[in-house]
Write a protein that holds these residues in place. Structure first.
Motif, PDB file in Angstrom:
ATOM      1  N   ASN A 211      42.483  36.035  34.467  1.00 31.99           N
ATOM      2  CA  ASN A 211      40.934  36.253  34.318  1.00 31.99           C
ATOM      3  C   ASN A 211      39.791  35.715  35.310  1.00 31.99           C
ATOM      4  OD1 ASN A 211      41.691  37.404  32.019  1.00 31.99           O
ATOM      5  ND2 ASN A 211      41.677  35.653  30.694  1.00 31.99           N
ATOM      6  N   ILE A 214      40.195  38.076  38.269  1.00 29.72           N
ATOM      7  CA  ILE A 214      39.187  39.482  38.008  1.00 29.72           C
ATOM      8  C   ILE A 214      37.840  39.153  38.104  1.00 29.72           C
ATOM      9  CG2 ILE A 214      38.952  40.982  36.384  1.00 29.72           C
ATOM     10  CD1 ILE A 214      41.576  40.994  35.542  1.00 29.72           C
ATOM     11  N   TYR A 256      35.731  48.755  42.253  1.00 30.52           N
ATOM     12  CA  TYR A 256      35.644  47.507  41.527  1.00 30.52           C
ATOM     13  C   TYR A 256      36.682  47.860  40.395  1.00 30.52           C
ATOM     14  CZ  TYR A 256      31.924  44.749  43.878  1.00 30.52           C
ATOM     15  OH  TYR A 256      31.276  43.973  44.494  1.00 30.52           O
ATOM     16  N   LEU A 257      36.274  48.954  39.569  1.00 32.95           N
ATOM     17  CA  LEU A 257      37.335  49.367  38.805  1.00 32.95           C
ATOM     18  C   LEU A 257      38.649  49.393  39.098  1.00 32.95           C
ATOM     19  CD1 LEU A 257      35.096  51.983  36.627  1.00 32.95           C
ATOM     20  CD2 LEU A 257      36.250  49.656  35.993  1.00 32.95           C
ATOM     21  N   VAL A 258      39.010  49.945  40.231  1.00 29.59           N
ATOM     22  CA  VAL A 258      40.270  50.282  40.962  1.00 29.59           C
ATOM     23  C   VAL A 258      41.117  48.886  41.306  1.00 29.59           C
ATOM     24  CG1 VAL A 258      41.579  51.028  43.066  1.00 29.59           C
ATOM     25  CG2 VAL A 258      40.055  52.598  41.747  1.00 29.59           C
ATOM     26  N   THR A 260      40.205  45.790  39.747  1.00 27.42           N
ATOM     27  CA  THR A 260      40.688  45.021  38.753  1.00 27.42           C
ATOM     28  C   THR A 260      41.627  45.646  38.148  1.00 27.42           C
ATOM     29  OG1 THR A 260      38.719  46.380  37.665  1.00 27.42           O
ATOM     30  CG2 THR A 260      38.132  44.218  38.663  1.00 27.42           C
ATOM     31  N   SER A 261      41.999  46.924  38.016  1.00 23.18           N
ATOM     32  CA  SER A 261      43.178  47.474  37.552  1.00 23.18           C
ATOM     33  C   SER A 261      44.267  47.108  38.085  1.00 23.18           C
ATOM     34  CB  SER A 261      42.906  49.046  37.561  1.00 23.18           C
ATOM     35  OG  SER A 261      41.707  49.363  36.804  1.00 23.18           O
ATOM     36  N   VAL A 262      44.328  46.943  39.562  1.00 25.48           N
ATOM     37  CA  VAL A 262      45.433  46.335  40.241  1.00 25.48           C
ATOM     38  C   VAL A 262      45.765  44.981  39.689  1.00 25.48           C
ATOM     39  CG1 VAL A 262      46.369  45.982  42.466  1.00 25.48           C
ATOM     40  CG2 VAL A 262      44.949  48.052  41.848  1.00 25.48           C
ATOM     41  N   ASN A 264      44.895  43.567  37.119  1.00 22.43           N
ATOM     42  CA  ASN A 264      45.352  43.491  35.756  1.00 22.43           C
ATOM     43  C   ASN A 264      46.922  43.741  35.577  1.00 22.43           C
ATOM     44  OD1 ASN A 264      43.250  42.938  34.136  1.00 22.43           O
ATOM     45  ND2 ASN A 264      42.585  44.865  34.291  1.00 22.43           N
ATOM     46  N   VAL A 265      47.506  44.791  36.130  1.00 21.09           N
ATOM     47  CA  VAL A 265      48.609  45.044  36.372  1.00 21.09           C
ATOM     48  C   VAL A 265      49.579  43.929  36.847  1.00 21.09           C
ATOM     49  CG1 VAL A 265      50.414  46.681  37.512  1.00 21.09           C
ATOM     50  CG2 VAL A 265      48.413  47.769  36.511  1.00 21.09           C
ATOM     51  N   TYR A 268      49.881  41.205  34.110  1.00 18.13           N
ATOM     52  CA  TYR A 268      50.861  41.609  33.036  1.00 18.13           C
ATOM     53  C   TYR A 268      52.101  41.261  33.600  1.00 18.13           C
ATOM     54  CZ  TYR A 268      53.407  44.695  30.100  1.00 18.13           C
ATOM     55  OH  TYR A 268      54.553  45.173  29.140  1.00 18.13           O
TER      56      TYR A 268
END
Length: 302
Positions: A211, A214, A256-258, A260-262, A264-265, A268
């Motif tokens: 977190n 990100i 930024y969304l792209v 942060t998505s990477v 997040n993966v 995970y």
């Protein structure tokens, strides 16, 4: 004696009418907002497409990612050191660790960035030598601490204060009996921390660290105050010339969304890896679920 009367119970599925109505209303509102936003001619989606892969934007994105990696590296290493200091039996080390966390968590990050950027105003030269004696090596502060260096120092040292509390919480979550058992086996405090405590504490440390990573990616936008050409600064430079603020800010949001998505993966799968020692049956990953669904579809009769 009469035989018991066995009656079949018919299960009635709950309908959850209120839940479905609320979901329908939310979906309608979401579609309405997205349709209005996408169909608005003032959004100038052609401008978004023109600048989405522009070289200046991609260079700013690269600077943002570099700042994130460097700042988190400093923050994680510094956080581990500070956490160990705060938990040390030496009162001087413990109080110094507490003082660092108090100062860097208690002052705004933007102020710290500006402090490092304007450090040369009060310290024009930085040298190495004997205290109150001769100086062996000396550098101009403006040459040594550039805009990029000030950004990395400000972000990294600020992050270290937060990571210190995260690491300390992870270490204290490990049962003290493990430390006592390691000491009875003849392990030193350092060996116990490295081989016993930290590997178990990582299960607690990794989720908030993800977190923080990100959050750091988005926090790098604050370095526009010292003119570091990261993503948002590059976007601001473009719309200051063509006055297309909202389309260009949409470009920044998409990248930024792209990113942060990477992250997040990655978070995970990293959390999943460290859960293997604590959970016997891990839930399947999205890729595994997709493969199972495709395999079931192929095996089912047509």
């Amino acid at each position: 004696m009469t035989a018991p009367n066995h009656t079949r119970i018919q299960a009635v599925r709950l309908r959850h009418t209120g839940r479905w109505c609320a979901a329908a209303v939310l979906i309608f509102l979401l579609v309405f907002l997205l349709q209005g936003w996408s169909a608005n001619p003032r959004m100038r989606w052609a401008t978004v497409g023109d600048y989405l892969f522009a070289s200046v934007v991609l260079e700013g994105l690269g600077t943002t990612l570099m700042l994130t990696v460097l700042a988190m590296a400093i923050g994680i290493v510094g956080g581990v050191v500070l956490a160990v200091m705060r938990m040390s039996a030496n009162p001087i080390l413990a109080n110094l660790g507490w003082l660092y966390v108090w100062v860097f968590r208690g002052t705004p990050l933007l102020v710290q960035l500006l402090f490092w950027y304007f450090l040369s105003a009060v310290v024009p030269k930085i040298g190495l030598g004997i205290p109150w004696g001769s100086t062996f090596v000396e550098f101009e502060t403006n040459v040594l601490i550039t805009q990029l260096t000030a950004a990395v120092l400000g972000l990294g040292l600020h992050e270290a204060a937060y990571m210190a509390e995260i690491v300390r919480a992870g270490i204290t979550s490990v049962d003290e009996g493990q430390t006592e058992a390691a000491q009875t086996l003849g392990m030193t405090r350092r060996q116990t921390l490295r081989r016993i405590v930290l590997p178990q504490a990582l299960r607690i440390i990794i989720p908030p660290t993800g977190n923080q990573s990100i959050s750091m990616l988005k926090t790098t936008s604050l370095v526009f105050a010292i003119a570091v050409p990261e993503l948002l600064t590059s976007i601001q430079g473009i719309y200051s010339r063509n006055f297309q603020q909202v389309p260009l800010l949409t470009v920044a949001c998409l990248w930024y969304l792209v990113a942060t998505s990477v992250l997040n993966v990655g978070q995970y799968y990293l959390e999943r890896r460290f859960k293997r020692g604590a959970s016997r049956d891990l839930p399947p990953t999205p890729v595994q679920r997709l493969r199972a669904a495709l395999a079931a579809k192929q095996e089912s009769p047509s």
